[in-house]
Design a protein around this motif. Structure first.
Motif, PDB file in Angstrom:
ATOM      1  N   SER A   1      -6.250   7.294  48.001  1.00  0.00           N
ATOM      2  CA  SER A   1      -7.031   6.851  49.103  1.00  0.00           C
ATOM      3  C   SER A   1      -8.502   6.576  48.701  1.00  0.00           C
ATOM      4  O   SER A   1      -9.430   6.446  49.751  1.00  0.00           O
ATOM      5  N   TYR A   2      -8.686   6.714  47.411  1.00  0.00           N
ATOM      6  CA  TYR A   2     -10.048   6.449  47.094  1.00  0.00           C
ATOM      7  C   TYR A   2     -10.452   5.082  47.329  1.00  0.00           C
ATOM      8  O   TYR A   2      -9.763   4.120  46.840  1.00  0.00           O
ATOM      9  N   THR A   3     -11.702   4.502  47.903  1.00  0.00           N
ATOM     10  CA  THR A   3     -12.195   3.360  47.756  1.00  0.00           C
ATOM     11  C   THR A   3     -13.077   3.138  46.117  1.00  0.00           C
ATOM     12  O   THR A   3     -13.819   3.886  46.205  1.00  0.00           O
ATOM     13  N   MET A   4     -12.501   2.563  45.615  1.00  0.00           N
ATOM     14  CA  MET A   4     -13.010   2.261  44.095  1.00  0.00           C
ATOM     15  C   MET A   4     -14.403   1.215  44.203  1.00  0.00           C
ATOM     16  O   MET A   4     -14.834   0.779  44.937  1.00  0.00           O
ATOM     17  N   TYR A   5     -14.652   1.342  42.881  1.00  0.00           N
ATOM     18  CA  TYR A   5     -16.109   0.452  42.870  1.00  0.00           C
ATOM     19  C   TYR A   5     -16.215  -0.954  43.257  1.00  0.00           C
ATOM     20  O   TYR A   5     -15.138  -1.700  43.231  1.00  0.00           O
ATOM     21  N   GLN A   6     -17.318  -1.179  44.056  1.00  0.00           N
ATOM     22  CA  GLN A   6     -17.519  -2.337  44.620  1.00  0.00           C
ATOM     23  C   GLN A   6     -18.966  -2.829  44.440  1.00  0.00           C
ATOM     24  O   GLN A   6     -19.737  -2.097  44.525  1.00  0.00           O
ATOM     25  N   ASN A   7     -19.440  -4.082  44.103  1.00  0.00           N
ATOM     26  CA  ASN A   7     -20.534  -4.464  44.040  1.00  0.00           C
ATOM     27  C   ASN A   7     -21.014  -5.689  44.812  1.00  0.00           C
ATOM     28  O   ASN A   7     -21.979  -6.292  44.700  1.00  0.00           O
ATOM     29  N   GLY A   8     -20.150  -6.145  45.769  1.00  0.00           N
ATOM     30  CA  GLY A   8     -20.517  -6.866  46.717  1.00  0.00           C
ATOM     31  C   GLY A   8     -20.309  -8.237  46.868  1.00  0.00           C
ATOM     32  O   GLY A   8     -20.065  -8.686  45.607  1.00  0.00           O
TER      33      GLY A   8
ATOM     34  N   THR B   1      -7.503   2.455  39.257  1.00  0.00           N
ATOM     35  CA  THR B   1      -6.862   3.369  39.778  1.00  0.00           C
ATOM     36  C   THR B   1      -7.058   4.711  39.008  1.00  0.00           C
ATOM     37  O   THR B   1      -6.900   4.836  37.936  1.00  0.00           O
ATOM     38  N   PRO B   2      -7.758   5.742  39.605  1.00  0.00           N
ATOM     39  CA  PRO B   2      -8.183   6.888  38.786  1.00  0.00           C
ATOM     40  C   PRO B   2      -7.009   7.621  37.995  1.00  0.00           C
ATOM     41  O   PRO B   2      -5.955   8.069  38.709  1.00  0.00           O
ATOM     42  N   GLY B   3      -7.053   7.779  36.950  1.00  0.00           N
ATOM     43  CA  GLY B   3      -6.096   8.370  36.029  1.00  0.00           C
ATOM     44  C   GLY B   3      -5.906   9.874  36.223  1.00  0.00           C
ATOM     45  O   GLY B   3      -6.855  10.520  36.908  1.00  0.00           O
TER      46      GLY B   3
ATOM     47  N   HIS C   1     -19.789   4.390  39.034  1.00  0.00           N
ATOM     48  CA  HIS C   1     -19.444   3.688  38.015  1.00  0.00           C
ATOM     49  C   HIS C   1     -17.891   3.657  38.098  1.00  0.00           C
ATOM     50  O   HIS C   1     -17.224   4.747  38.230  1.00  0.00           O
ATOM     51  N   PRO C   2     -17.215   2.687  37.850  1.00  0.00           N
ATOM     52  CA  PRO C   2     -15.935   2.178  37.672  1.00  0.00           C
ATOM     53  C   PRO C   2     -15.309   3.264  36.748  1.00  0.00           C
ATOM     54  O   PRO C   2     -15.570   3.274  35.778  1.00  0.00           O
ATOM     55  N   ILE C   3     -13.971   3.557  37.227  1.00  0.00           N
ATOM     56  CA  ILE C   3     -13.128   4.379  36.238  1.00  0.00           C
ATOM     57  C   ILE C   3     -11.770   3.995  36.526  1.00  0.00           C
ATOM     58  O   ILE C   3     -11.501   3.213  37.660  1.00  0.00           O
ATOM     59  N   GLY C   4     -10.644   4.452  35.815  1.00  0.00           N
ATOM     60  CA  GLY C   4      -9.434   3.922  35.971  1.00  0.00           C
ATOM     61  C   GLY C   4      -9.062   2.551  35.815  1.00  0.00           C
ATOM     62  O   GLY C   4      -8.231   1.832  36.416  1.00  0.00           O
ATOM     63  N   PHE C   5      -9.710   1.838  34.867  1.00  0.00           N
ATOM     64  CA  PHE C   5      -9.442   0.378  34.378  1.00  0.00           C
ATOM     65  C   PHE C   5      -9.281   0.589  33.127  1.00  0.00           C
ATOM     66  O   PHE C   5      -9.622   1.376  32.142  1.00  0.00           O
ATOM     67  N   ASP C   6      -8.460  -0.512  32.637  1.00  0.00           N
ATOM     68  CA  ASP C   6      -8.246  -0.841  31.285  1.00  0.00           C
ATOM     69  C   ASP C   6      -9.547  -1.325  30.429  1.00  0.00           C
ATOM     70  O   ASP C   6     -10.036  -2.679  30.667  1.00  0.00           O
TER      71      ASP C   6
ATOM     72  N   SER D   1      -6.814   3.328  26.319  1.00  0.00           N
ATOM     73  CA  SER D   1      -7.643   2.295  26.676  1.00  0.00           C
ATOM     74  C   SER D   1      -8.060   2.421  28.162  1.00  0.00           C
ATOM     75  O   SER D   1      -8.727   1.448  28.409  1.00  0.00           O
ATOM     76  N   LEU D   2      -7.710   3.491  28.768  1.00  0.00           N
ATOM     77  CA  LEU D   2      -8.357   3.735  30.075  1.00  0.00           C
ATOM     78  C   LEU D   2      -9.475   4.322  30.133  1.00  0.00           C
ATOM     79  O   LEU D   2      -9.738   5.478  29.680  1.00  0.00           O
ATOM     80  N   MET D   3     -10.570   3.726  30.638  1.00  0.00           N
ATOM     81  CA  MET D   3     -11.980   4.542  31.231  1.00  0.00           C
ATOM     82  C   MET D   3     -11.812   5.503  32.310  1.00  0.00           C
ATOM     83  O   MET D   3     -11.233   4.975  33.391  1.00  0.00           O
ATOM     84  N   GLU D   4     -12.069   6.783  31.795  1.00  0.00           N
ATOM     85  CA  GLU D   4     -11.808   7.573  32.816  1.00  0.00           C
ATOM     86  C   GLU D   4     -13.140   8.442  32.934  1.00  0.00           C
ATOM     87  O   GLU D   4     -14.281   8.483  32.360  1.00  0.00           O
ATOM     88  N   CYS D   5     -13.347   9.659  33.701  1.00  0.00           N
ATOM     89  CA  CYS D   5     -14.524  10.420  33.786  1.00  0.00           C
ATOM     90  C   CYS D   5     -14.801  10.963  32.450  1.00  0.00           C
ATOM     91  O   CYS D   5     -16.053  11.175  32.016  1.00  0.00           O
ATOM     92  N   GLY D   6     -13.854  11.695  31.562  1.00  0.00           N
ATOM     93  CA  GLY D   6     -13.965  12.174  30.504  1.00  0.00           C
ATOM     94  C   GLY D   6     -14.496  11.303  29.286  1.00  0.00           C
ATOM     95  O   GLY D   6     -14.611  11.516  28.112  1.00  0.00           O
ATOM     96  N   THR D   7     -14.445   9.845  29.777  1.00  0.00           N
ATOM     97  CA  THR D   7     -15.023   8.758  28.403  1.00  0.00           C
ATOM     98  C   THR D   7     -16.352   9.183  28.442  1.00  0.00           C
ATOM     99  O   THR D   7     -17.024   8.973  27.221  1.00  0.00           O
TER     100      THR D   7
END
Length: 280
Positions: free
Chosen positions: A114-121, A140-142, A194-199, A234-240
């Motif tokens: 149920s997280y609302t992910m990155y939005q820039n308007g 989608t957060p991994g 910052h966006p996470i969970g993307f390729d 290939s997934l960007m996550e917090c640990g990146t």
């Protein structure tokens, strides 16, 4: 589990006198980058962060690792992720969304769907290369990010860990939720983070201002590719960006690379010359 708020107190005077003799570094929050978890904000022992365990019974060993990890009967993967299924083995089965469980012991956030992910308007480009490719490709957060959020979204007490399959004294139903200054994802909202969970590769293939994962370097911590997740790395996550155990990194706030002169930002974002390396 109790979830009433109690801010974590980082006692700098205790850190400076600790037997580890860590060099004080204000930019790093009072610890030396790359020196290990002891004395950092992820050292949740009573002596370093003032955490009241509220364990049942109290943890007389003042352990550090137990908040996140346990050697036996940790969380189990779900059958969808190769786990054994309900009723097989000790420990607790994690939801399908948690596909990475490094002997995980901390109570898991229930906000994973149920997280609302990155939005820039709506004023931002909505199509084409300069549109946010993370938004276009979906986020989608991994599993690794969900583990971070299990403390950092503030929905679960930091000292809520363990389960009934473990030895007596290794469980805590604590009420010490994370301090407000460390909360990421409050009220399930990640829209201004910052966006996470993307390729990452999909983004870099379209956006000419994103450096390739195999050429962008985090200094001594290796290439960005070494810090991406998932089956295809290939997934960007917090640990990146964050070195949660403060090892192999050179940056403040547990960053893999220092952001002095925006070096960390310019590792991936090609907005000009990376000031920290001649070969970005």
């Amino acid at each position: 589990m109790k979830k009433h708020t109690r801010g974590m107190l980082v006692v700098v005077s205790v850190l400076s006198m600790a037997s580890m003799a860590l060099a004080f570094s204000p930019e790093s929050g009072g610890y030396t980058a790359g020196s290990g978890i002891n004395g950092t904000v992820h050292d949740l022992g009573v002596a370093h962060n003032g955490m009241n365990y509220e364990a049942i019974p109290a943890d007389s060993l003042q352990r550090i690792c137990i908040f996140c990890h346990a050697p036996h009967n940790a969380y189990k993967l779900s059958p969808a992720n190769g786990g054994p299924g309900a009723g097989v083995g000790g420990g607790v089965q994690a939801p399908d969304a948690f596909d990475y469980l490094p002997l995980w012991n901390h109570e898991l956030t229930g906000n994973y769907a149920s997280y609302t992910m990155y939005q820039n308007g709506p004023g931002a480009p909505q199509v084409g290369a300069k549109a946010s490719q993370a938004i276009q490709n979906g986020m989608t957060p991994g599993g690794v990010s969900l583990l971070c959020l299990s403390c950092h979204d503030g929905s679960v007490a930091v000292n809520s860990y363990g389960n009934s399959s473990q030895l007596t004294g290794s469980q805590s139903s604590g009420g010490g939720t994370i301090g407000a200054q460390y909360v990421i994802g409050k009220d399930n909202y990640l829209g201004n983070h910052h966006p996470i969970g993307f390729d990452y590769d999909a983004v870099a293939s379209v956006d000419t201002e994103i450096r390739g994962a195999d050429s962008a370097t985090l200094g001594g911590a290796g290439f960005v590719r070494d810090h991406l997740y998932g089956a295809g790395n290939s997934l960007m996550e917090c640990g990146t960006c964050h070195s949660v155990h403060n090892k192999g990194n050179t940056g403040e706030t547990l960053l893999w690379r220092s952001d002095v002169s925006s070096q960390l930002c310019l590792t991936c974002h090609d907005k000009g010359t990376d000031p920290g390396t001649a070969t970005p």
